[in-house]
Design an enzyme around this catalytic site. Structure first.
Site, mmCIF file in Angstrom:
data_model
loop_
_atom_site.group_PDB
_atom_site.id
_atom_site.type_symbol
_atom_site.label_atom_id
_atom_site.label_comp_id
_atom_site.label_asym_id
_atom_site.label_seq_id
_atom_site.Cartn_x
_atom_site.Cartn_y
_atom_site.Cartn_z
ATOM 1 N N ALA A 161 49.606 68.216 28.713
ATOM 2 C CA ALA A 161 50.082 66.920 29.208
ATOM 3 C C ALA A 161 49.452 66.658 30.570
ATOM 4 O O ALA A 161 49.362 67.561 31.404
ATOM 5 C CB ALA A 161 51.600 66.928 29.332
ATOM 6 N N LYS A 162 49.031 65.411 30.794
ATOM 7 C CA LYS A 162 48.448 65.059 32.083
ATOM 8 C C LYS A 162 49.582 64.629 33.021
ATOM 9 O O LYS A 162 49.820 63.433 33.236
ATOM 10 C CB LYS A 162 47.394 63.961 31.920
ATOM 11 C CG LYS A 162 46.100 64.458 31.286
ATOM 12 C CD LYS A 162 45.074 63.355 31.136
ATOM 13 C CE LYS A 162 44.443 62.909 32.426
ATOM 14 N NZ LYS A 162 43.509 63.894 32.993
ATOM 15 N N CYS A 163 50.292 65.617 33.537
ATOM 16 C CA CYS A 163 51.419 65.370 34.434
ATOM 17 C C CYS A 163 50.909 65.242 35.868
ATOM 18 O O CYS A 163 50.161 66.103 36.337
ATOM 19 C CB CYS A 163 52.426 66.516 34.376
ATOM 20 S SG CYS A 163 53.095 66.846 32.738
#
Length: 319
Positions: A161-163
């Site tokens: 996930a691109k958090c």
């Protein structure tokens, strides 16, 4: 047709507003705790067609929705609408050069406490553009190092996930490399295997094959990575292995390159003061760079489905 604005616009809280008016409260949950996810998308000017092409927009927004699911965010818009807004903002901002698009889904609550989901949680979407040529020099050979910082683990903050908050890891890796005089760095997973660059995927050439760390090695499931794999197999007939990679394989590789939306395809010719192969950009890397450049500018007819012309989004499938 929408006319370009005199001042760049940003999509925020459901409408386009001038850049100078786009602001968030310092109490915003995403600012306090990094509770947001994002995508980096590139649009390219195609002079032969007098249009901007957004590269693999649908795939990026599909991944954004997946990131939302992991972080318990609810995307306020569906994929089709987000693609449409991306095309529209490129037109509104009069983009006629390589342009970076940053969509973000973020927790907009003004509350104290890091919990991700409570009744009446407010999640929102914003989008802006910025001119951007290649993030790294894609043609000269880069000198990188192996970072002392380890890549975050899937059971900590998932790299899948691109958090937003996870990019502190990236900042530490890239900053220390820059201060030590390197162009970038390679991060290892917690068990000591090769993961990726500071914010990009990694490929090696070994015995004429492309080798890239597997998605189970705490890497982002990169869209440019998937593009490279498809072009290598279909256009060049080069076998691709996705597997665990040991650190010392970096030192014996014939070629190496980094890839990502901002990075595109950037050759690495030195690592930890050791030459990769003969120390020059290799033929496989150059061939992939050339194919990628043709694809993003609409010069490969078989891959036009990867491109969204700005102003008239066309999707290959429904949300």
């Amino acid at each position: 047709m929408t006319q370009p604005s005199s001042e760049p616009v940003i999509y925020l809280r459901g409408r386009f507003v001038p850049d100078s008016e786009a602001s968030l409260s310092v109490r915003t949950h995403a600012f306090l705790y990094g509770t947001a996810v994002f995508e980096g998308i590139k649009a390219y000017w195609a002079p032969e067609r007098e249009t901007m092409f957004i590269f693999r927009a649908e795939e990026h927004f599909r991944r954004l929705v997946q990131s939302c699911r992991i972080l318990r965010l609810k995307a306020p818009l569906d994929i089709r609408r987000m693609v449409e807004l991306s095309a529209e903002i490129v037109v509104r901002n009069g983009c006629r050069e390589d342009t970076y698009l940053r969509p973000i889904v973020y927790k907009a609550d003004r509350r104290i406490g890091p919990i991700l989901e409570i009744p009446d949680t407010v999640d929102d979407f914003c989008l802006f553009t910025a001119p951007m040529s290649a993030y790294l020099d894609t043609h000269k050979g880069l000198h990188v190092c192996v970072s002392s910082w380890r890549r975050i683990d899937d059971n900590m903050i998932p790299a899948r996930a691109k958090c937003n908050g996870a990019y502190v890891n990236t900042a530490l890796i890239k900053t220390d490399a820059a201060l030590a005089g390197f162009d970038d760095a390679i991060a290892l997973s917690d068990d000591g295997h090769v993961a990726e660059g500071s914010a990009m995927n990694l490929f090696l050439v070994r015995d004429g094959r492309l080798v890239t760390p597997a998605v189970s090695n705490n890497i982002l499931e990169g869209i440019t990575r998937a593009t490279v794999i498809e072009l290598a197999r279909k256009e060049l007939g080069i076998p691709v292995e996705s597997r665990q990679v040991d650190r010392t394989e970096l030192y014996v590789a014939e070629e190496m390159f980094l890839c990502g939306t901002a990075t595109e395809v950037a050759a690495v010719t030195r690592i930890d003061h050791r030459a990769i192969g003969d120390g020059t950009v290799g033929p496989i890397t150059r061939a992939i760079q050339d194919l990628f450049d043709q694809a993003i500018h609409g010069r490969l007819p078989d891959y036009m489905h990867w491109l969204t012309p700005a102003g008239t989004p066309v999707l290959s499938s429904q949300d």
